[in-house]
Write an enzyme that holds these catalytic residues in place. Sequence first.
Site, PDB file in Angstrom:
ATOM      1  N   TYR A  12      -2.578  -8.077   1.578  1.00  0.00           N
ATOM      2  CA  TYR A  12      -1.492  -8.596   2.410  1.00  0.00           C
ATOM      3  C   TYR A  12      -1.712  -8.275   3.885  1.00  0.00           C
ATOM      4  O   TYR A  12      -1.080  -8.873   4.753  1.00  0.00           O
ATOM      5  CB  TYR A  12      -0.145  -8.002   1.993  1.00  0.00           C
ATOM      6  N   HIS A  54     -16.934 -14.955   2.263  1.00  0.00           N
ATOM      7  CA  HIS A  54     -16.455 -16.325   2.352  1.00  0.00           C
ATOM      8  C   HIS A  54     -17.627 -17.245   2.661  1.00  0.00           C
ATOM      9  O   HIS A  54     -18.394 -17.003   3.583  1.00  0.00           O
ATOM     10  CB  HIS A  54     -15.362 -16.460   3.419  1.00  0.00           C
TER      11      HIS A  54
END
Length: 325
Positions: free
Chosen positions: A53, A120
Site C-alpha cells: 500500500y 515490471h
Amino acid sequence: MDMPKYFVLNDGHKVPSVGLGTFQGDEGNSKVKEAVKLALKLGYRHIDGAAAYGNEGEIGQGIKESGIPREEIFVTSKLPQTAHAPASVQKALSQTLKDADLDYVPHAYKADEDLKTIRHASGNGKPAIDYDLSRNYALTWKAMEALVKTGRVRSIGLSNFNILKMKNLLSTAEIVPAVNQVELHPYLPQNELLEFSRRYGILLMAHQPLGGRPVGVVRAHSDIPRPIDDPILIATASRLDKSTAQTALSWAVQKGIPVVPKSVQEHHLRQNLQLFRLCDTDFRSIEDLLSRRGAVRFLDPSPHIGFNIFDEENDQPTADKAPWD
C-alpha cells in the site's frame, strides 16, 4: 444478544470484529495518518495495512501520535508480492517494522496470493511473474512459519487464497493459517470458502466488505453497482434507521466474519463501529441477495497477470509464460 467485539484466532490471539482498512488505491495516502489517529481515538483497535500500500510510514506515525498504547492495537501487514522468495521474507518484515517505526511486531502477517512479481516488464505495463515461486507458495509459508518461531510475528495468515490453494498449503504446513483475508460482501459471501475455513479453524476476514473499488488494473465489473447500492439493502437499512454500510457490515460480523472497511471520514468511521444484530428475516434478505444478483467479484487480477488465482480446478499458474509473451 450483543454483536461480538472480537474473534479468537486459532493461536489464541484476539482480532477486533471491525478494523480500519488503509488501502487507498488511486486516491493516494495523504490522509492515512490522520485517518489512523482518528480511528484509534474513536475506538478502533485493528489497523489493517500492507507493504504494497506504500503507507506503512503513515500508519506508524498515526499510531504513535494517537497516544494509544501499542499493546492495545492489533496491527496487520502483508508480505509484498516481490518478497515471496524464502530468503526475502524476513527482510520484508524488518522493512515493514522500520517503515512503520514499530517497536512491537505485527499481530498478523499475511502472504498475499494476488501475484508474485520480480520486476515490471518494460513497455506493456504488465508484471513479470516468477512462475516457479507462484506455484511453490508452500516455500513462502515455511519462511512465514520461521517468523513465528523466532517471535517476530504473533500470527500468520493468508490473503486471497481459494479452497484449492488452501488445501495444498495445509498438506505441508506446520502452522495452520490464523486468517485468510478475502473479498467478501453480500454479492460474494464466499459460503463454501467459509465452511472450509471453519473446518480447519481458519478465520475468514473481509476486505472490501462493502463491495469495494479495487485499483483500476485489477478492477472488474465496474458497471455493476456495489451491494450497498442494492435496493433491497437500501430498503432494509432505511426501515432500521441505519446506513447501508452499517447493515452490510453487521451482516458480515453476525456471520462470524471480521471486517476492515476503509474510510477517512469521521462520520463513516463512527458509523462503521456502530453495528447491530439483524433479525432472522432481515439477515435472510441480505443472504438472498446472492441468488437475486448472482456472485460478483470486484477484484480480478487475471487480465493484469495472465492467470486466474481463484481457479478451483487448476492450481494456477499452470503455464510458464504470460499469454502476451
